[in-house]
Write a protein that holds these residues in place. Structure first.
Motif, PDB file in Angstrom:
ATOM      1  N   PRO A 243       0.800  -1.236   0.000  1.00 34.94           N
ATOM      2  CA  PRO A 243       0.000   0.000   0.000  1.00 34.94           C
ATOM      3  C   PRO A 243       0.829   1.281   0.000  1.00 34.94           C
ATOM      4  CG  PRO A 243      -0.996  -1.606   1.465  1.00 34.94           C
ATOM      5  CD  PRO A 243       0.331  -2.175   1.047  1.00 34.94           C
ATOM      6  N   GLU A 244       1.918   1.306   0.757  1.00 30.32           N
ATOM      7  CA  GLU A 244       2.703   2.545   0.805  1.00 30.32           C
ATOM      8  C   GLU A 244       3.443   2.788  -0.504  1.00 30.32           C
ATOM      9  OE1 GLU A 244       2.216   4.900   3.002  1.00 30.32           O
ATOM     10  OE2 GLU A 244       0.724   3.461   3.669  1.00 30.32           O
ATOM     11  N   ALA A 245       3.915   1.732  -1.141  1.00 30.59           N
ATOM     12  CA  ALA A 245       4.544   1.891  -2.452  1.00 30.59           C
ATOM     13  C   ALA A 245       3.513   2.365  -3.480  1.00 30.59           C
ATOM     14  CB  ALA A 245       5.183   0.583  -2.889  1.00 30.59           C
ATOM     15  N   ILE A 246       2.298   1.834  -3.399  1.00 29.37           N
ATOM     16  CA  ILE A 246       1.221   2.276  -4.293  1.00 29.37           C
ATOM     17  C   ILE A 246       0.957   3.768  -4.105  1.00 29.37           C
ATOM     18  CG2 ILE A 246      -1.280   2.121  -4.677  1.00 29.37           C
ATOM     19  CD1 ILE A 246      -0.958  -0.935  -4.187  1.00 29.37           C
ATOM     20  N   ARG A 247       0.896   4.202  -2.844  1.00 28.49           N
ATOM     21  CA  ARG A 247       0.656   5.618  -2.545  1.00 28.49           C
ATOM     22  C   ARG A 247       1.756   6.498  -3.173  1.00 28.49           C
ATOM     23  NH1 ARG A 247      -2.509   6.789   1.846  1.00 28.49           N
ATOM     24  NH2 ARG A 247      -1.881   4.825   2.811  1.00 28.49           N
ATOM     25  N   GLN A 248       3.001   6.095  -2.989  1.00 28.10           N
ATOM     26  CA  GLN A 248       4.124   6.862  -3.544  1.00 28.10           C
ATOM     27  C   GLN A 248       4.098   6.858  -5.069  1.00 28.10           C
ATOM     28  OE1 GLN A 248       7.607   5.126  -1.734  1.00 28.10           O
ATOM     29  NE2 GLN A 248       6.825   5.474   0.328  1.00 28.10           N
ATOM     30  N   ASN A 249       3.767   5.717  -5.659  1.00 24.39           N
ATOM     31  CA  ASN A 249       3.720   5.628  -7.115  1.00 24.39           C
ATOM     32  C   ASN A 249       2.629   6.526  -7.699  1.00 24.39           C
ATOM     33  OD1 ASN A 249       5.834   3.806  -7.266  1.00 24.39           O
ATOM     34  ND2 ASN A 249       4.513   2.006  -7.351  1.00 24.39           N
ATOM     35  N   LEU A 250       1.495   6.631  -7.001  1.00 24.55           N
ATOM     36  CA  LEU A 250       0.412   7.480  -7.487  1.00 24.55           C
ATOM     37  C   LEU A 250       0.806   8.953  -7.483  1.00 24.55           C
ATOM     38  CD1 LEU A 250      -2.720   5.787  -5.869  1.00 24.55           C
ATOM     39  CD2 LEU A 250      -2.092   5.792  -8.290  1.00 24.55           C
ATOM     40  N   VAL A 251       1.610   9.337  -6.522  1.00 28.66           N
ATOM     41  CA  VAL A 251       2.117  10.712  -6.507  1.00 28.66           C
ATOM     42  C   VAL A 251       3.129  10.900  -7.638  1.00 28.66           C
ATOM     43  CG1 VAL A 251       3.400  12.446  -5.189  1.00 28.66           C
ATOM     44  CG2 VAL A 251       1.720  10.986  -4.028  1.00 28.66           C
ATOM     45  N   ALA A 252       4.063   9.968  -7.765  1.00 27.40           N
ATOM     46  CA  ALA A 252       5.097  10.061  -8.803  1.00 27.40           C
ATOM     47  C   ALA A 252       4.490  10.039 -10.205  1.00 27.40           C
ATOM     48  CB  ALA A 252       6.097   8.922  -8.640  1.00 27.40           C
ATOM     49  N   GLN A 253       3.366   9.367 -10.343  1.00 30.77           N
ATOM     50  CA  GLN A 253       2.725   9.206 -11.644  1.00 30.77           C
ATOM     51  C   GLN A 253       2.274  10.539 -12.240  1.00 30.77           C
ATOM     52  OE1 GLN A 253      -1.264   8.935 -12.140  1.00 30.77           O
ATOM     53  NE2 GLN A 253      -1.354   6.782 -12.747  1.00 30.77           N
ATOM     54  N   VAL A 254       1.970  11.529 -11.404  1.00 35.81           N
ATOM     55  CA  VAL A 254       1.446  12.803 -11.907  1.00 35.81           C
ATOM     56  C   VAL A 254       2.476  13.510 -12.792  1.00 35.81           C
ATOM     57  CG1 VAL A 254       0.487  15.046 -11.266  1.00 35.81           C
ATOM     58  CG2 VAL A 254      -0.037  13.027  -9.874  1.00 35.81           C
ATOM     59  N   THR A 255       3.729  13.473 -12.399  1.00 35.95           N
ATOM     60  CA  THR A 255       4.796  14.092 -13.190  1.00 35.95           C
ATOM     61  C   THR A 255       5.575  13.063 -14.004  1.00 35.95           C
ATOM     62  OG1 THR A 255       6.314  13.920 -11.306  1.00 35.95           O
ATOM     63  CG2 THR A 255       5.128  16.010 -11.568  1.00 35.95           C
ATOM     64  N   GLY A 256       5.381  11.786 -13.713  1.00 37.64           N
ATOM     65  CA  GLY A 256       6.190  10.734 -14.307  1.00 37.64           C
ATOM     66  C   GLY A 256       5.627  10.195 -15.606  1.00 37.64           C
ATOM     67  N   ARG A 257       6.451   9.430 -16.277  1.00 36.78           N
ATOM     68  CA  ARG A 257       6.105   8.835 -17.572  1.00 36.78           C
ATOM     69  C   ARG A 257       5.181   7.640 -17.388  1.00 36.78           C
ATOM     70  NH1 ARG A 257      11.435   7.543 -20.368  1.00 36.78           N
ATOM     71  NH2 ARG A 257      11.473   9.804 -20.162  1.00 36.78           N
ATOM     72  N   VAL A 258       4.172   7.546 -18.244  1.00 39.61           N
ATOM     73  CA  VAL A 258       3.318   6.364 -18.293  1.00 39.61           C
ATOM     74  C   VAL A 258       4.036   5.324 -19.144  1.00 39.61           C
ATOM     75  CG1 VAL A 258       1.080   5.411 -18.973  1.00 39.61           C
ATOM     76  CG2 VAL A 258       1.222   7.731 -18.043  1.00 39.61           C
ATOM     77  N   ARG A 259       4.594   4.330 -18.491  1.00 38.26           N
ATOM     78  CA  ARG A 259       5.408   3.322 -19.183  1.00 38.26           C
ATOM     79  C   ARG A 259       4.518   2.152 -19.633  1.00 38.26           C
ATOM     80  NH1 ARG A 259      10.287   2.451 -14.999  1.00 38.26           N
ATOM     81  NH2 ARG A 259      10.870   0.884 -16.564  1.00 38.26           N
ATOM     82  N   TRP A 260       3.612   2.469 -20.557  1.00 38.10           N
ATOM     83  CA  TRP A 260       2.606   1.485 -20.913  1.00 38.10           C
ATOM     84  C   TRP A 260       3.186   0.335 -21.736  1.00 38.10           C
ATOM     85  CZ3 TRP A 260      -1.524   0.310 -18.571  1.00 38.10           C
ATOM     86  CH2 TRP A 260      -2.444  -0.580 -19.145  1.00 38.10           C
ATOM     87  N   THR A 261       4.049   0.658 -22.696  1.00 41.61           N
ATOM     88  CA  THR A 261       4.670  -0.411 -23.491  1.00 41.61           C
ATOM     89  C   THR A 261       5.351  -1.422 -22.574  1.00 41.61           C
ATOM     90  OG1 THR A 261       5.030   1.019 -25.402  1.00 41.61           O
ATOM     91  CG2 THR A 261       6.406  -0.937 -25.241  1.00 41.61           C
ATOM     92  N   GLU A 262       6.154  -0.928 -21.648  1.00 46.55           N
ATOM     93  CA  GLU A 262       6.872  -1.812 -20.729  1.00 46.55           C
ATOM     94  C   GLU A 262       5.920  -2.549 -19.794  1.00 46.55           C
ATOM     95  OE1 GLU A 262      10.742   0.135 -19.191  1.00 46.55           O
ATOM     96  OE2 GLU A 262       9.483   1.782 -19.924  1.00 46.55           O
TER      97      GLU A 262
END
Length: 315
Positions: A243-262
Protein backbone atom coordinates in the motif's frame (compact mmCIF):
# COMPACT_ATOMS: atom_id res chain seq x y z
CA UNK A 1 -5.35 -18.62 -20.38
CA UNK A 2 -3.73 -16.08 -18.05
CA UNK A 3 -5.78 -12.91 -17.76
CA UNK A 4 -5.11 -9.24 -16.98
CA UNK A 5 -7.71 -6.52 -16.60
CA UNK A 6 -6.66 -3.15 -18.04
CA UNK A 7 -8.30 0.24 -17.54
CA UNK A 8 -8.32 3.19 -19.97
CA UNK A 9 -7.36 6.82 -19.37
CA UNK A 10 -8.49 10.16 -20.73
CA UNK A 11 -9.63 10.32 -24.32
CA UNK A 12 -12.03 7.38 -24.14
CA UNK A 13 -14.98 9.38 -22.79
CA UNK A 14 -18.23 9.76 -24.76
CA UNK A 15 -21.81 10.69 -24.01
CA UNK A 16 -23.81 7.57 -23.14
CA UNK A 17 -20.84 5.76 -21.59
CA UNK A 18 -21.93 3.15 -19.07
CA UNK A 19 -25.67 3.76 -19.47
CA UNK A 20 -26.45 0.34 -20.92
CA UNK A 21 -24.54 -1.33 -18.08
CA UNK A 22 -26.53 0.60 -15.49
CA UNK A 23 -29.79 -0.38 -17.16
CA UNK A 24 -28.84 -4.06 -17.40
CA UNK A 25 -27.06 -4.67 -14.09
CA UNK A 26 -28.10 -3.38 -10.64
CA UNK A 27 -24.47 -3.83 -9.53
CA UNK A 28 -23.37 -1.36 -12.21
CA UNK A 29 -26.15 1.12 -11.38
CA UNK A 30 -25.01 1.04 -7.75
CA UNK A 31 -21.52 2.16 -8.80
CA UNK A 32 -22.83 5.23 -10.61
CA UNK A 33 -25.15 6.07 -7.70
CA UNK A 34 -22.27 5.85 -5.21
CA UNK A 35 -20.00 8.02 -7.34
CA UNK A 36 -22.77 10.62 -7.71
CA UNK A 37 -23.22 10.66 -3.93
CA UNK A 38 -19.47 10.86 -3.22
CA UNK A 39 -19.06 13.85 -5.53
CA UNK A 40 -22.32 15.58 -4.65
CA UNK A 41 -23.01 15.77 -8.39
CA UNK A 42 -25.18 13.85 -10.85
CA UNK A 43 -22.12 12.84 -12.82
CA UNK A 44 -24.06 9.90 -14.28
CA UNK A 45 -26.59 12.30 -15.84
CA UNK A 46 -23.73 14.22 -17.44
CA UNK A 47 -22.22 10.96 -18.70
CA UNK A 48 -25.44 9.66 -20.20
CA UNK A 49 -27.28 12.74 -21.46
CA UNK A 50 -25.00 15.74 -20.98
CA UNK A 51 -22.72 17.92 -23.07
CA UNK A 52 -19.49 16.38 -24.34
CA UNK A 53 -17.54 19.60 -23.70
CA UNK A 54 -18.55 19.50 -20.03
CA UNK A 55 -17.82 15.79 -19.78
CA UNK A 56 -14.38 16.38 -21.30
CA UNK A 57 -13.41 18.80 -18.52
CA UNK A 58 -10.64 16.93 -16.74
CA UNK A 59 -12.34 17.10 -13.34
CA UNK A 60 -15.38 15.31 -14.81
CA UNK A 61 -13.62 12.98 -17.25
CA UNK A 62 -11.42 11.32 -14.64
CA UNK A 63 -14.13 10.12 -12.20
CA UNK A 64 -16.49 9.37 -15.10
CA UNK A 65 -14.10 6.99 -16.80
CA UNK A 66 -13.33 5.33 -13.48
CA UNK A 67 -17.05 4.88 -12.73
CA UNK A 68 -17.63 3.20 -16.09
CA UNK A 69 -14.64 0.89 -15.60
CA UNK A 70 -15.60 -0.16 -12.08
CA UNK A 71 -19.25 -0.60 -13.11
CA UNK A 72 -18.12 -2.98 -15.86
CA UNK A 73 -16.08 -5.02 -13.39
CA UNK A 74 -18.93 -5.20 -10.84
CA UNK A 75 -21.34 -6.26 -13.60
CA UNK A 76 -18.90 -8.89 -14.85
CA UNK A 77 -18.77 -10.46 -11.40
CA UNK A 78 -22.47 -10.12 -10.53
CA UNK A 79 -23.79 -11.12 -13.95
CA UNK A 80 -21.26 -13.68 -15.12
CA UNK A 81 -19.39 -14.88 -12.04
CA UNK A 82 -16.03 -13.46 -13.17
CA UNK A 83 -14.37 -11.56 -10.30
CA UNK A 84 -11.28 -9.39 -10.57
CA UNK A 85 -9.38 -12.14 -8.75
CA UNK A 86 -9.63 -14.30 -11.86
CA UNK A 87 -6.87 -12.10 -13.31
CA UNK A 88 -3.16 -12.35 -12.63
CA UNK A 89 -2.71 -8.55 -12.84
CA UNK A 90 -4.53 -5.27 -13.15
CA UNK A 91 -3.08 -2.18 -14.84
CA UNK A 92 -4.44 1.19 -15.89
CA UNK A 93 -3.28 3.99 -18.16
CA UNK A 94 -2.78 7.20 -16.16
CA UNK A 95 -6.08 7.82 -14.34
CA UNK A 96 -6.92 4.20 -15.23
CA UNK A 97 -4.48 3.18 -12.51
CA UNK A 98 -6.99 4.49 -9.97
CA UNK A 99 -9.74 2.47 -11.68
CA UNK A 100 -7.55 -0.63 -11.46
CA UNK A 101 -6.86 -0.08 -7.77
CA UNK A 102 -10.54 0.49 -7.01
CA UNK A 103 -11.57 -2.61 -8.98
CA UNK A 104 -8.99 -4.65 -7.06
CA UNK A 105 -10.26 -3.39 -3.70
CA UNK A 106 -7.24 -1.27 -2.77
CA UNK A 107 -9.15 2.03 -2.56
CA UNK A 108 -12.87 2.42 -1.84
CA UNK A 109 -15.12 3.60 -4.67
CA UNK A 110 -16.09 6.82 -2.88
CA UNK A 111 -12.48 7.65 -2.07
CA UNK A 112 -11.42 6.92 -5.65
CA UNK A 113 -14.08 9.26 -7.04
CA UNK A 114 -13.06 12.05 -4.68
CA UNK A 115 -9.34 11.53 -5.39
CA UNK A 116 -9.93 11.75 -9.13
CA UNK A 117 -11.95 14.95 -8.74
CA UNK A 118 -9.03 16.43 -6.78
CA UNK A 119 -6.55 15.08 -9.35
CA UNK A 120 -8.47 16.50 -12.28
CA UNK A 121 -8.80 19.94 -10.70
CA UNK A 122 -5.16 19.98 -9.57
CA UNK A 123 -3.82 18.94 -12.98
CA UNK A 124 -5.92 21.61 -14.69
CA UNK A 125 -4.79 24.30 -12.25
CA UNK A 126 -1.08 23.41 -12.32
CA UNK A 127 -0.37 25.28 -15.57
CA UNK A 128 -2.06 28.41 -16.88
CA UNK A 129 -4.08 27.86 -20.11
CA UNK A 130 -1.96 28.22 -23.22
CA UNK A 131 1.37 27.83 -21.44
CA UNK A 132 1.69 24.07 -21.81
CA UNK A 133 1.26 21.61 -24.67
CA UNK A 134 1.55 17.96 -25.65
CA UNK A 135 2.42 16.33 -28.94
CA UNK A 136 2.36 12.83 -30.40
CA UNK A 137 5.45 11.50 -32.16
CA UNK A 138 4.20 8.75 -34.45
CA UNK A 139 6.75 6.41 -35.92
CA UNK A 140 9.44 7.71 -33.56
CA UNK A 141 11.72 5.39 -31.66
CA UNK A 142 12.79 6.12 -28.12
CA UNK A 143 16.11 7.69 -29.10
CA UNK A 144 14.35 10.08 -31.49
CA UNK A 145 11.86 11.07 -28.79
CA UNK A 146 14.69 11.75 -26.35
CA UNK A 147 16.50 13.84 -28.97
CA UNK A 148 13.31 15.77 -29.73
CA UNK A 149 12.87 16.50 -26.03
CA UNK A 150 16.49 17.68 -25.82
CA UNK A 151 15.79 20.08 -28.69
CA UNK A 152 12.73 21.29 -26.83
CA UNK A 153 14.69 21.87 -23.63
CA UNK A 154 17.17 23.99 -25.60
CA UNK A 155 14.47 26.68 -25.53
CA UNK A 156 14.84 26.80 -21.76
CA UNK A 157 11.48 25.14 -21.20
CA UNK A 158 10.24 21.77 -19.96
CA UNK A 159 9.97 18.91 -22.46
CA UNK A 160 9.52 15.33 -21.24
CA UNK A 161 8.35 12.02 -22.65
CA UNK A 162 4.91 11.72 -21.05
CA UNK A 163 3.54 8.46 -22.48
CA UNK A 164 5.27 5.46 -24.00
CA UNK A 165 2.04 4.03 -25.36
CA UNK A 166 3.30 1.52 -27.92
CA UNK A 167 6.21 1.11 -30.33
CA UNK A 168 6.13 4.13 -32.62
CA UNK A 169 3.57 5.92 -30.45
CA UNK A 170 5.23 8.29 -27.98
CA UNK A 171 3.76 11.45 -26.46
CA UNK A 172 5.77 14.42 -25.20
CA UNK A 173 4.66 17.13 -22.79
CA UNK A 174 5.94 20.49 -21.57
CA UNK A 175 5.95 24.22 -22.13
CA UNK A 176 4.43 25.30 -25.43
CA UNK A 177 7.61 26.76 -26.94
CA UNK A 178 9.58 23.63 -26.01
CA UNK A 179 6.96 21.31 -27.52
CA UNK A 180 6.87 23.42 -30.71
CA UNK A 181 10.67 23.13 -30.95
CA UNK A 182 10.53 19.37 -30.36
CA UNK A 183 7.88 18.97 -33.06
CA UNK A 184 9.99 21.02 -35.48
CA UNK A 185 13.06 18.87 -34.70
CA UNK A 186 11.01 15.70 -35.25
CA UNK A 187 9.69 16.90 -38.61
CA UNK A 188 13.22 17.74 -39.73
CA UNK A 189 14.75 14.47 -38.52
CA UNK A 190 12.73 11.68 -40.04
CA UNK A 191 9.90 11.18 -37.55
CA UNK A 192 6.93 9.94 -39.57
CA UNK A 193 4.44 12.33 -37.99
CA UNK A 194 4.72 14.87 -35.18
CA UNK A 195 1.57 16.68 -34.22
CA UNK A 196 0.25 18.81 -31.37
CA UNK A 197 -2.56 17.26 -29.32
CA UNK A 198 -5.76 19.01 -28.31
CA UNK A 199 -5.37 18.70 -24.54
CA UNK A 200 -6.32 20.95 -21.66
CA UNK A 201 -2.97 20.73 -19.84
CA UNK A 202 0.55 19.28 -20.25
CA UNK A 203 0.12 16.01 -18.34
CA UNK A 204 2.89 13.73 -17.04
CA UNK A 205 5.75 16.22 -17.07
CA UNK A 206 7.62 18.35 -14.54
CA UNK A 207 5.10 21.18 -14.94
CA UNK A 208 2.60 19.01 -13.05
CA UNK A 209 4.57 19.24 -9.78
CA UNK A 210 1.89 21.39 -8.08
CA UNK A 211 -0.64 18.68 -8.89
CA UNK A 212 1.71 16.00 -7.54
CA UNK A 213 1.94 17.98 -4.29
CA UNK A 214 -1.85 18.18 -4.12
CA UNK A 215 -2.16 14.44 -4.66
CA UNK A 216 0.45 13.71 -2.00
CA UNK A 217 -1.70 15.64 0.49
CA UNK A 218 -4.94 14.00 -0.67
CA UNK A 219 -3.54 10.48 -0.71
CA UNK A 220 -2.06 10.88 2.78
CA UNK A 221 -5.60 10.92 4.19
CA UNK A 222 -6.92 7.93 2.25
CA UNK A 223 -6.85 4.29 3.32
CA UNK A 224 -5.05 2.09 0.79
CA UNK A 225 -5.15 -1.67 1.19
CA UNK A 226 -3.20 -4.36 -0.61
CA UNK A 227 -5.04 -5.00 -3.90
CA UNK A 228 -6.62 -8.43 -4.37
CA UNK A 229 -4.65 -8.67 -7.63
CA UNK A 230 -1.15 -7.22 -8.14
CA UNK A 231 -1.06 -3.83 -9.85
CA UNK A 232 1.41 -3.16 -12.66
CA UNK A 233 2.29 0.47 -11.94
CA UNK A 234 2.72 3.15 -14.62
CA UNK A 235 5.94 4.59 -13.23
CA UNK A 236 7.75 1.30 -12.58
CA UNK A 237 6.24 -1.08 -15.18
CA UNK A 238 6.42 -3.75 -12.47
CA UNK A 239 3.91 -5.36 -10.12
CA UNK A 240 3.18 -3.97 -6.69
CA UNK A 241 0.87 -4.88 -3.79
CA UNK A 242 2.42 -2.81 -0.98
CA UNK A 243 0.00 0.00 0.00
CA UNK A 244 2.70 2.55 0.81
CA UNK A 245 4.54 1.89 -2.45
CA UNK A 246 1.22 2.28 -4.29
CA UNK A 247 0.66 5.62 -2.54
CA UNK A 248 4.12 6.86 -3.54
CA UNK A 249 3.72 5.63 -7.12
CA UNK A 250 0.41 7.48 -7.49
CA UNK A 251 2.12 10.71 -6.51
CA UNK A 252 5.10 10.06 -8.80
CA UNK A 253 2.72 9.21 -11.64
CA UNK A 254 1.45 12.80 -11.91
CA UNK A 255 4.80 14.09 -13.19
CA UNK A 256 6.19 10.73 -14.31
CA UNK A 257 6.11 8.84 -17.57
CA UNK A 258 3.32 6.36 -18.29
CA UNK A 259 5.41 3.32 -19.18
CA UNK A 260 2.61 1.49 -20.91
CA UNK A 261 4.67 -0.41 -23.49
CA UNK A 262 6.87 -1.81 -20.73
CA UNK A 263 3.85 -2.56 -18.52
CA UNK A 264 2.28 -4.71 -21.22
CA UNK A 265 5.61 -6.37 -21.94
CA UNK A 266 6.02 -7.13 -18.23
CA UNK A 267 2.62 -8.83 -18.08
CA UNK A 268 3.34 -10.85 -21.21
CA UNK A 269 6.68 -11.92 -19.74
CA UNK A 270 4.80 -13.19 -16.68
CA UNK A 271 2.58 -15.33 -18.89
CA UNK A 272 -0.45 -13.10 -19.55
CA UNK A 273 -2.19 -14.16 -22.76
CA UNK A 274 -5.54 -12.35 -22.56
CA UNK A 275 -6.67 -8.86 -21.56
CA UNK A 276 -10.05 -7.38 -20.74
CA UNK A 277 -10.26 -3.59 -21.14
CA UNK A 278 -12.87 -2.53 -18.61
CA UNK A 279 -14.77 0.66 -19.38
CA UNK A 280 -15.06 3.08 -22.26
CA UNK A 281 -13.61 2.51 -25.72
CA UNK A 282 -10.89 0.21 -26.97
CA UNK A 283 -7.79 2.43 -26.98
CA UNK A 284 -5.64 0.08 -24.90
CA UNK A 285 -6.79 -3.02 -26.79
CA UNK A 286 -5.75 -1.38 -30.07
CA UNK A 287 -2.41 -0.18 -28.66
CA UNK A 288 -1.47 -3.58 -27.29
CA UNK A 289 -1.58 -5.05 -30.80
CA UNK A 290 1.45 -2.89 -31.57
CA UNK A 291 3.18 -4.11 -28.41
CA UNK A 292 2.43 -7.84 -28.51
CA UNK A 293 0.40 -9.20 -31.41
CA UNK A 294 -0.18 -12.54 -29.69
CA UNK A 295 -2.21 -10.96 -26.87
CA UNK A 296 -5.92 -11.74 -27.10
CA UNK A 297 -7.75 -8.51 -26.25
CA UNK A 298 -11.39 -8.03 -25.25
CA UNK A 299 -13.31 -4.82 -24.56
CA UNK A 300 -15.64 -4.73 -21.56
CA UNK A 301 -17.77 -1.62 -21.99
CA UNK A 302 -21.30 -2.86 -22.76
CA UNK A 303 -23.54 -5.75 -21.70
CA UNK A 304 -22.88 -7.44 -25.04
CA UNK A 305 -19.12 -7.09 -24.47
CA UNK A 306 -19.40 -8.77 -21.07
CA UNK A 307 -21.50 -11.61 -22.46
CA UNK A 308 -19.02 -12.23 -25.28
CA UNK A 309 -16.07 -12.11 -22.88
CA UNK A 310 -17.73 -14.57 -20.49
CA UNK A 311 -18.47 -16.97 -23.35
CA UNK A 312 -14.92 -16.73 -24.66
CA UNK A 313 -13.19 -17.16 -21.31
CA UNK A 314 -15.44 -19.88 -19.92
CA UNK A 315 -15.62 -21.84 -23.15
Amino acid sequence: MTLAFIFPGQGSQEIGMGKALAEAFPAAKAVFDEVDEALGQKLSALMWDGDIAELTLTANTQPALMAHSVAAMRALEAGFGIPVTQAAYVAGHSLGEYSALCAAGAISLADTARLLRIRGNAMQAAVQPGQGAMAALLGADYAQAEAACAAGRDTGGVCDIANDNAPGQLVISGTRAAIDAAVAWSQANGVKKAMALNVSAPFHCALMQPAADAMAAALADVAIRAPAVPLVANVTAASCIDPEAIRQNLVAQVTGRVRWTESVQFMVAQGVTTTGEAGAGKVLTVMQRRIEKALNGHTLGTPADLEAFAAATKG
